[in-house]
Scaffold this motif. Structure first.
Motif, PDB file in Angstrom:
ATOM      1  N   TRP A  13       1.183  -1.207  -0.107  1.00  0.00           N
ATOM      2  CA  TRP A  13      -0.018  -0.185  -0.852  1.00  0.00           C
ATOM      3  C   TRP A  13       0.398   1.535   0.149  1.00  0.00           C
ATOM      4  N   PHE A  14       2.275   0.970   0.321  1.00  0.00           N
ATOM      5  CA  PHE A  14       3.092   2.783   0.716  1.00  0.00           C
ATOM      6  C   PHE A  14       4.111   2.058   0.081  1.00  0.00           C
ATOM      7  N   HIS A  15       4.415   3.311  -1.737  1.00  0.00           N
ATOM      8  CA  HIS A  15       5.497   3.476  -2.531  1.00  0.00           C
ATOM      9  C   HIS A  15       6.221   4.943  -1.623  1.00  0.00           C
ATOM     10  N   LYS A  26      11.592   3.508  16.336  1.00  0.00           N
ATOM     11  CA  LYS A  26      11.023   2.993  15.122  1.00  0.00           C
ATOM     12  C   LYS A  26       9.970   3.958  14.721  1.00  0.00           C
ATOM     13  N   ILE A  27       9.574   4.438  14.840  1.00  0.00           N
ATOM     14  CA  ILE A  27       8.758   6.179  14.536  1.00  0.00           C
ATOM     15  C   ILE A  27      10.183   6.824  13.200  1.00  0.00           C
ATOM     16  N   PHE A  28      11.066   7.177  14.196  1.00  0.00           N
ATOM     17  CA  PHE A  28      12.373   8.012  14.121  1.00  0.00           C
ATOM     18  C   PHE A  28      12.800   7.589  12.661  1.00  0.00           C
ATOM     19  N   PHE A  29      12.865   6.147  13.151  1.00  0.00           N
ATOM     20  CA  PHE A  29      14.328   5.112  11.444  1.00  0.00           C
ATOM     21  C   PHE A  29      13.304   4.670  10.564  1.00  0.00           C
ATOM     22  N   GLY A  30      12.035   4.778  10.827  1.00  0.00           N
ATOM     23  CA  GLY A  30      11.374   5.136   9.795  1.00  0.00           C
ATOM     24  C   GLY A  30      11.043   5.966   8.852  1.00  0.00           C
ATOM     25  N   TRP A  31      10.686   7.080   9.758  1.00  0.00           N
ATOM     26  CA  TRP A  31      10.721   8.666   8.553  1.00  0.00           C
ATOM     27  C   TRP A  31      12.019   9.165   8.227  1.00  0.00           C
ATOM     28  N   LEU A  32      13.454   8.778   8.726  1.00  0.00           N
ATOM     29  CA  LEU A  32      14.238   8.672   8.530  1.00  0.00           C
ATOM     30  C   LEU A  32      15.058   8.681   7.147  1.00  0.00           C
ATOM     31  N   ASN A  33      14.133   6.977   7.186  1.00  0.00           N
ATOM     32  CA  ASN A  33      14.699   5.923   5.729  1.00  0.00           C
ATOM     33  C   ASN A  33      13.718   6.849   4.617  1.00  0.00           C
ATOM     34  N   ASP A  34      12.446   7.225   5.289  1.00  0.00           N
ATOM     35  CA  ASP A  34      11.474   8.175   3.936  1.00  0.00           C
ATOM     36  C   ASP A  34      12.503   9.494   3.874  1.00  0.00           C
ATOM     37  N   LYS A  35      13.420   9.641   4.163  1.00  0.00           N
ATOM     38  CA  LYS A  35      14.084  10.916   4.621  1.00  0.00           C
ATOM     39  C   LYS A  35      15.472  10.585   3.569  1.00  0.00           C
ATOM     40  N   LEU A  36      16.550   9.943   3.972  1.00  0.00           N
ATOM     41  CA  LEU A  36      18.077   9.580   3.361  1.00  0.00           C
ATOM     42  C   LEU A  36      18.092   8.070   2.561  1.00  0.00           C
ATOM     43  N   GLY A  37      17.034   7.079   2.482  1.00  0.00           N
ATOM     44  CA  GLY A  37      17.082   6.184   1.451  1.00  0.00           C
ATOM     45  C   GLY A  37      17.537   5.044   2.831  1.00  0.00           C
ATOM     46  N   THR A  38      17.246   4.058   2.607  1.00  0.00           N
ATOM     47  CA  THR A  38      17.659   2.795   2.682  1.00  0.00           C
ATOM     48  C   THR A  38      18.737   2.703   3.098  1.00  0.00           C
ATOM     49  N   TYR A  39      19.385   2.862   2.594  1.00  0.00           N
ATOM     50  CA  TYR A  39      21.077   2.240   3.126  1.00  0.00           C
ATOM     51  C   TYR A  39      22.001   3.201   4.070  1.00  0.00           C
ATOM     52  N   ARG A  40      21.313   4.758   3.347  1.00  0.00           N
ATOM     53  CA  ARG A  40      22.120   5.685   4.887  1.00  0.00           C
ATOM     54  C   ARG A  40      21.562   5.171   5.634  1.00  0.00           C
ATOM     55  N   ASN A  41      20.313   5.462   6.298  1.00  0.00           N
ATOM     56  CA  ASN A  41      19.846   5.044   7.392  1.00  0.00           C
ATOM     57  C   ASN A  41      20.304   3.678   7.749  1.00  0.00           C
TER      58      ASN A  41
END
Length: 421
Positions: free
Chosen positions: A132-134, A287-302
């Motif tokens: 459901w989420f891209h 969990k919430i912060f790094f989920g949000w950060l993943n959307d900002k920085l990308g999975t590799y950097r996160n």
């Protein structure tokens, strides 16, 4: 007409809230609150605590055994019927705890919960949210995983109060009502994929004007990625499995012994309990912060950031004899504890694509569940042999360094980057 559609709440947000409630129940209640029932059940059935603790092991083993087949099950049967059956099995198992007269039947109820949770628990939640989420995928998965912490914070004290005033059987039945309220929303609202409602995943910029174009867009999206058979022949898949195992083993191997470790190094039981609660709070926020950060920085950097903090978090525990350092290490370790739930599904999508996520993540989940099964007894055995947890914690620190290095190499390029290079 278009303006009206744009003002509607995206259906995926309703599913996210339902998934959060489901996680609060399937993990927060059915697993994390079981410790409240240990003493009264042991006394009533005249069994040892070791015998009782096997019930949670049976839940985990059932989930682990079935997780690799979740994708195949959803391909052969209607997902909503499967999830509904899973929810019913969990409810039957939990209610059954209040009626069974012996530990053997107690184990049977635990297995029913495990079977139900395998097709209506954390693994399925990540599969649904991936569909459901891209955009905001990281936030969605991170937020949903906080349900387990919320469930622990609510259902543990509630169960304790019910046991104290009404006995463990009534407590099981009282919490069963809460479980029913948590599970019903996902059973009512469940939609496996957006195209079943004529929608696109959240974040797609294209706005389909009719049913045919919607299906075409979704078909294009779903062809991106490896199949399970293809994934098994890639180093990236095995790297993802190792990372998921390492994060899980290190987190549970330490957390399961945390209260004992803190009192062993001189802290009072009250302070130890406070620090354990701080770890849980830090984990939930992370969990919430790094989920949000993943959307900002990308999975590799996160991944590199959270894995690096995890390494520091584990080694900081060696300084926890000092009270100030103990608080700092609790926060840092809480962050490392959140890494498994946040990063495992995200790095799976990043490295393998979305095409066959359900089948591939089912296999990755198998590696996740092996972690606690191996790590908890390993930590206890190290203590029994040495009278200290230091060697075990050192091993987990080294394991996290290996996880960081494997991720640094294996995850350097995601699936989309590999296809474009």
């Amino acid at each position: 007409m278009t303006d009206k559609k744009e003002t509607k709440i995206f259906y995926g947000w309703l599913l996210l809230i339902s998934a959060w409630l489901l996680t609060a129940c399937s993990t927060g209640m059915f697993i994390n609150s079981m410790t409240q029932f240990q003493k009264p059940v042991c006394e009533a059935m005249n069994i040892t605590r070791g015998q009782f603790s096997l019930s949670t092991s049976f839940i985990s083993l059932a989930v682990m055994a079935l997780s690799p087949f979740v994708g195949s099950i959803f391909e052969k049967f209607k997902p909503k019927r499967v999830v509904t059956l899973g929810g019913i099995l969990m409810l039957i198992g939990w209610l059954g705890f209040s009626f069974v007269p012996n530990i053997q039947l107690f184990y049977v109820m635990a297995i029913l919960i495990g079977i139900g949770s395998s097709v209506a628990g954390a693994v399925v939640v990540n599969i649904i949210l991936n569909n459901w989420f891209h955009a905001k995928k990281g936030f969605a998965m991170g937020f949903a995983s906080t349900g387990s912490g919320f469930g622990s914070m609510v259902f543990n004290p509630l169960g304790s109060v019910l046991i104290l005033h009404f006995g463990y059987q009534t407590a099981f039945r009282g919490l069963w009502i809460c479980a029913l309220l948590c599970i019903l929303p996902i059973l009512i609202l469940f939609v496996y994929k957006p195209e079943e409602k004529g929608l696109l995943p959240y974040g797609d910029e294209k706005k389909a004007s009719n049913e045919e174009s919607t299906k075409a867009d979704l078909a294009a999206v779903q062809t991106e990625g490896y199949t399970r058979t293809q994934a098994l022949h890639t180093p990236a898949f095995w790297g993802v499995c190792f990372i998921s195992f390492g994060l899980s083993a290190g987190a549970i191997g330490i957390f399961s012994q945390m209260a004992s470790y803190l009192t062993d190094i001189g802290h009072s039981p009250a302070l130890a309990a406070t620090l354990v609660s701080l770890i849980s709070l830090s984990m939930a926020v992370s969990k919430i912060f790094f989920g949000w950060l993943n959307d900002k920085l990308g999975t590799y950097r996160n991944f590199l950031i959270i894995a690096a903090i995890g390494i520091f978090g584990i080694f900081s525990l060696f300084t926890a004899k000092n009270v100030v350092c103990a608080y700092v290490s609790a926060v840092l370790f809480g962050i490392s504890f959140s890494a498994t739930n946040v990063m495992a599904p995200l790095i799976t999508v990043y490295a393998m694509g979305s095409k066959d996520f359900a089948n591939i993540f089912g296999l990755v989940s198998f590696a996740i569940y092996i972690g606690p099964i191996v790590a908890s007894p390993f930590s206890a055995t190290i203590y029994d042999l040495n009278g200290s947890y230091n060697l075990a914690f050192l091993c987990y620190g080294i394991l996290y360094i290996a996880v960081f290095l494997v991720g640094l190499v294996i995850l350097k390029k995601g699936f989309a980057e590999k296809m474009n290079s």
